[in-house]
Write a protein that holds these residues in place. Sequence first.
Motif, PDB file in Angstrom:
ATOM      1  N   ASP A 152       0.933  -1.352  -0.510  1.00 27.70           N
ATOM      2  CA  ASP A 152      -0.028   0.134   0.239  1.00 27.70           C
ATOM      3  C   ASP A 152       0.433   0.891   0.044  1.00 27.70           C
ATOM      4  OD1 ASP A 152      -2.086  -1.328   0.008  1.00 27.70           O
ATOM      5  OD2 ASP A 152      -2.787  -1.235   1.878  1.00 27.70           O
ATOM      6  N   SER A 184       2.637   1.849  -3.269  1.00 26.20           N
ATOM      7  CA  SER A 184       1.649   2.656  -4.084  1.00 26.20           C
ATOM      8  C   SER A 184       0.648   3.801  -4.068  1.00 26.20           C
ATOM      9  CB  SER A 184       0.195   1.048  -4.022  1.00 26.20           C
ATOM     10  OG  SER A 184      -0.774   1.606  -5.206  1.00 26.20           O
ATOM     11  N   SER A 185       0.716   4.036  -2.378  1.00 29.92           N
ATOM     12  CA  SER A 185       0.643   5.482  -2.419  1.00 29.92           C
ATOM     13  C   SER A 185       1.625   6.749  -2.743  1.00 29.92           C
ATOM     14  CB  SER A 185       0.532   5.567  -1.012  1.00 29.92           C
ATOM     15  OG  SER A 185      -0.391   4.441  -0.114  1.00 29.92           O
ATOM     16  N   THR A 245       1.056   6.974  -6.683  1.00 30.73           N
ATOM     17  CA  THR A 245       0.539   7.888  -7.185  1.00 30.73           C
ATOM     18  C   THR A 245       0.674   9.438  -6.782  1.00 30.73           C
ATOM     19  OG1 THR A 245      -1.845   5.953  -6.612  1.00 30.73           O
ATOM     20  CG2 THR A 245      -2.052   8.714  -6.305  1.00 30.73           C
ATOM     21  N   ALA A 270       4.863  11.029   2.567  1.00 31.96           N
ATOM     22  CA  ALA A 270       4.196   9.316   2.443  1.00 31.96           C
ATOM     23  C   ALA A 270       4.747   9.158   3.992  1.00 31.96           C
ATOM     24  CB  ALA A 270       5.044   8.940   1.040  1.00 31.96           C
ATOM     25  N   ILE A 299      -5.115   6.331   2.333  1.00 31.59           N
ATOM     26  CA  ILE A 299      -3.903   7.065   2.509  1.00 31.59           C
ATOM     27  C   ILE A 299      -3.775   7.159   1.138  1.00 31.59           C
ATOM     28  CG2 ILE A 299      -1.181   7.366   2.900  1.00 31.59           C
ATOM     29  CD1 ILE A 299      -1.675   5.314   5.476  1.00 31.59           C
ATOM     30  N   LYS A 300      -4.224   6.808   0.086  1.00 30.70           N
ATOM     31  CA  LYS A 300      -3.620   6.488  -1.183  1.00 30.70           C
ATOM     32  C   LYS A 300      -4.441   7.852  -1.538  1.00 30.70           C
ATOM     33  CE  LYS A 300      -3.643   2.869  -3.763  1.00 30.70           C
ATOM     34  NZ  LYS A 300      -4.188   2.030  -4.957  1.00 30.70           N
ATOM     35  N   THR A 305      -3.279  11.602  -3.194  1.00 30.01           N
ATOM     36  CA  THR A 305      -3.754  11.838  -4.784  1.00 30.01           C
ATOM     37  C   THR A 305      -4.052  12.920  -4.487  1.00 30.01           C
ATOM     38  OG1 THR A 305      -4.205   9.795  -5.415  1.00 30.01           O
ATOM     39  CG2 THR A 305      -5.308  11.362  -6.110  1.00 30.01           C
TER      40      THR A 305
END
Length: 329
Positions: free
Chosen positions: A151, A154-155, A158, A210, A239-240, A244
Amino acid sequence: MALVDYLSSDEEGEEDKEPDTSIKDTTGKLKRKRDEDNNASDLPPLPSKFHDLYASTTRLSTKDHPTLHGGRKRVTPHVEGNWPSHLYIEWYPATAEHGSLSKLISSLKDKLPPGEATKAHSLLTSDLGAPLPLHISLSRPIGFATEQKDDFVSSLETAIKSSGIRPFVVTCSGLDWVANFEKTRWFLVLRIHKPDADGLNKLLHVCNSAVQDYGQPPLYAKGTATKGEGKAKSARGTIKGKMTNQFSSKAHWSDLQDVSDAFHISIAWTLGSPSQELLHSTESTSTDCFKDFAQARVNINEIKAKVGNAITSMPLQTNIQEAKGLFGF
């Protein structure tokens, strides 16, 4: 491996003939040989993803054994199920740049007494003499639980994509010695000029946001407490989605901190605090030898996240259109 030059059916009856040793044939072969040599030197460099496949050495032990690592001690203790991680910019110096840096380190060692010189270890090559990549750090040594690590990556991907930060170039300003956070090692570093559009500070701000959202400590932050007091949010996508939106407007950069003086590229290290003699030699080496390296340009097109032994490359955007509201420079 060369292909076998088989005889054609028309040549089978001519095996006993004298070989053609005319000047034309000889010069033709020489010309082909020169062309092959030139083509070999024009080969493009290996892609960065190739280096990522072989970026990790074999783990010798899960316990801290400084004798296996030149006296270095593990900063973050190994915890089963915890994935040591690091965010950074990677740079492979060109041959000429690598040569200038090697000359610079050798010049510094030559100015020191033998006992002092052996305490400084180069970061330019491996134990087998292979060139190593250099780094600009964008995080402290951090760690993620198994259920967090994917995660987080990925976050961050992004956030980098939506930040609007474009590729940029940095140059180096001189030599200095800096310590790690625990003062267990000191590093000979190349200081970095602040780049156009403030790209390094912006990348650091994205990375710090992040890691803090996952309960990890920021790098070079001035008086900023870790968000969540070490408790990472666990809901997938929470969080993602937050990150964003966080990097979707110009207002985001209003709280950007300038820590330009902290960025550096480490090229050598020592276990002890540098002596006054070493500091003096470093200053004179910077004056005498650094001019050969001052024009080197470090092209920054991506950042990398290393989680455990897995490395993820995150390219900076090159096709951002300001008319769409994402802030180009």
